[in-house]
Design a protein around this motif. Structure first.
Motif, PDB file in Angstrom:
ATOM      1  N   GLU A   1      34.610  49.179  48.167  1.00 23.92           N
ATOM      2  CA  GLU A   1      33.879  49.452  49.396  1.00 23.92           C
ATOM      3  C   GLU A   1      34.441  48.560  50.507  1.00 23.92           C
ATOM      4  OE1 GLU A   1      29.536  48.292  50.929  1.00 23.92           O
ATOM      5  OE2 GLU A   1      29.553  49.411  49.040  1.00 23.92           O
ATOM      6  N   LEU A   2      34.562  49.090  51.700  1.00 28.89           N
ATOM      7  CA  LEU A   2      35.167  48.346  52.807  1.00 28.89           C
ATOM      8  C   LEU A   2      34.448  47.033  53.107  1.00 28.89           C
ATOM      9  CD1 LEU A   2      36.300  51.021  55.398  1.00 28.89           C
ATOM     10  CD2 LEU A   2      37.713  49.501  54.011  1.00 28.89           C
ATOM     11  N   ALA A   3      33.130  47.037  53.084  1.00 27.02           N
ATOM     12  CA  ALA A   3      32.388  45.803  53.374  1.00 27.02           C
ATOM     13  C   ALA A   3      32.708  44.722  52.337  1.00 27.02           C
ATOM     14  CB  ALA A   3      30.889  46.077  53.409  1.00 27.02           C
ATOM     15  N   ALA A   4      32.808  45.107  51.075  1.00 30.76           N
ATOM     16  CA  ALA A   4      33.140  44.154  50.013  1.00 30.76           C
ATOM     17  C   ALA A   4      34.567  43.657  50.178  1.00 30.76           C
ATOM     18  CB  ALA A   4      32.954  44.794  48.641  1.00 30.76           C
ATOM     19  N   GLN A   5      35.470  44.549  50.521  1.00 26.10           N
ATOM     20  CA  GLN A   5      36.879  44.185  50.733  1.00 26.10           C
ATOM     21  C   GLN A   5      37.000  43.221  51.926  1.00 26.10           C
ATOM     22  OE1 GLN A   5      39.923  43.956  49.297  1.00 26.10           O
ATOM     23  NE2 GLN A   5      40.273  46.145  49.060  1.00 26.10           N
ATOM     24  N   GLN A   6      36.305  43.533  52.997  1.00 28.73           N
ATOM     25  CA  GLN A   6      36.312  42.678  54.192  1.00 28.73           C
ATOM     26  C   GLN A   6      35.810  41.271  53.841  1.00 28.73           C
ATOM     27  OE1 GLN A   6      37.031  44.035  57.374  1.00 28.73           O
ATOM     28  NE2 GLN A   6      36.132  42.617  58.800  1.00 28.73           N
ATOM     29  N   HIS A   7      34.704  41.201  53.117  1.00 28.26           N
ATOM     30  CA  HIS A   7      34.128  39.913  52.720  1.00 28.26           C
ATOM     31  C   HIS A   7      35.098  39.133  51.835  1.00 28.26           C
ATOM     32  CE1 HIS A   7      31.200  36.909  51.553  1.00 28.26           C
ATOM     33  NE2 HIS A   7      31.531  37.147  50.291  1.00 28.26           N
ATOM     34  N   ARG A   8      35.658  39.807  50.873  1.00 29.18           N
ATOM     35  CA  ARG A   8      36.606  39.171  49.944  1.00 29.18           C
ATOM     36  C   ARG A   8      37.796  38.580  50.694  1.00 29.18           C
ATOM     37  NH1 ARG A   8      39.975  42.672  45.772  1.00 29.18           N
ATOM     38  NH2 ARG A   8      41.338  41.052  45.006  1.00 29.18           N
ATOM     39  N   ARG A   9      38.332  39.298  51.655  1.00 30.02           N
ATOM     40  CA  ARG A   9      39.488  38.819  52.421  1.00 30.02           C
ATOM     41  C   ARG A   9      39.112  37.672  53.346  1.00 30.02           C
ATOM     42  NH1 ARG A   9      43.225  40.552  49.053  1.00 30.02           N
ATOM     43  NH2 ARG A   9      42.669  42.660  48.443  1.00 30.02           N
ATOM     44  N   ARG A  10      37.917  37.708  53.901  1.00 34.15           N
ATOM     45  CA  ARG A  10      37.445  36.623  54.769  1.00 34.15           C
ATOM     46  C   ARG A  10      37.280  35.333  53.959  1.00 34.15           C
ATOM     47  NH1 ARG A  10      35.735  37.250  59.547  1.00 34.15           N
ATOM     48  NH2 ARG A  10      35.198  39.427  59.259  1.00 34.15           N
ATOM     49  N   VAL A  11      36.687  35.446  52.772  1.00 34.66           N
ATOM     50  CA  VAL A  11      36.482  34.286  51.901  1.00 34.66           C
ATOM     51  C   VAL A  11      37.825  33.706  51.450  1.00 34.66           C
ATOM     52  CG1 VAL A  11      35.593  33.576  49.629  1.00 34.66           C
ATOM     53  CG2 VAL A  11      34.171  34.957  51.156  1.00 34.66           C
ATOM     54  N   ALA A  12      38.782  34.565  51.109  1.00 35.96           N
ATOM     55  CA  ALA A  12      40.109  34.093  50.694  1.00 35.96           C
ATOM     56  C   ALA A  12      40.798  33.338  51.830  1.00 35.96           C
ATOM     57  CB  ALA A  12      40.973  35.269  50.231  1.00 35.96           C
TER      58      ALA A  12
END
Length: 130
Positions: free
Chosen positions: A87-98
């Motif tokens: 899901e885009l929201a999960a992907q966005q969050h994952r990339r921000r945290v990384a």
């Protein structure tokens, strides 16, 4: 416009050339972004680096170093499309945290031994010479 857009910034009290050296290693890139294949499109030295990104996402990523006071602001940008089914929201969050984990690792490493409010080593040593 890309579906995944991450922009973040972190101040690091160290010279730009030291920060650039710290993130220049492809081994570190693989640790910070294990599912991404990065190809350098522009090595800007102490000003940063730009990559083409493939793997978990497809797009571009950049670390831009902006000299400020006694250090640099590390600007992190990712503009990409999801290559998987996440899901885009999960992907966005994952990339921000990384991205945040990467900049905080650099900050801890390059500011090691420096107390809050204390001048960074490179500033303290140069003012001792004056």
């Amino acid at each position: 416009m890309s579906s995944i857009q991450v922009a973040d910034q972190t101040f690091v009290a160290a010279p730009g050339e030291l920060v650039a050296q710290a993130f220049a290693s492809p081994e570190r890139w693989r640790r910070w972004w294990p599912d991404l294949n990065l190809t350098v499109t522009e090595d800007r030295g102490e000003k940063g680096i730009r990559w083409a990104v493939r793997g978990g996402v497809l797009g571009t990523m950049e670390l831009w170093l902006e000299p400020v006071l006694d250090g640099v602001i590390v600007h992190y940008f990712l503009h990409a499309e999801s290559a998987g089914t996440d899901e885009l929201a999960a992907q966005q969050h994952r990339r921000r945290v990384a991205g945040r984990a990467m900049t905080f690792e650099l900050k801890r490493e390059l500011e090691a031994g420096r107390s809050a409010g204390e001048a960074p080593r490179h500033v303290a040593s140069s003012s001792a010479v004056d």
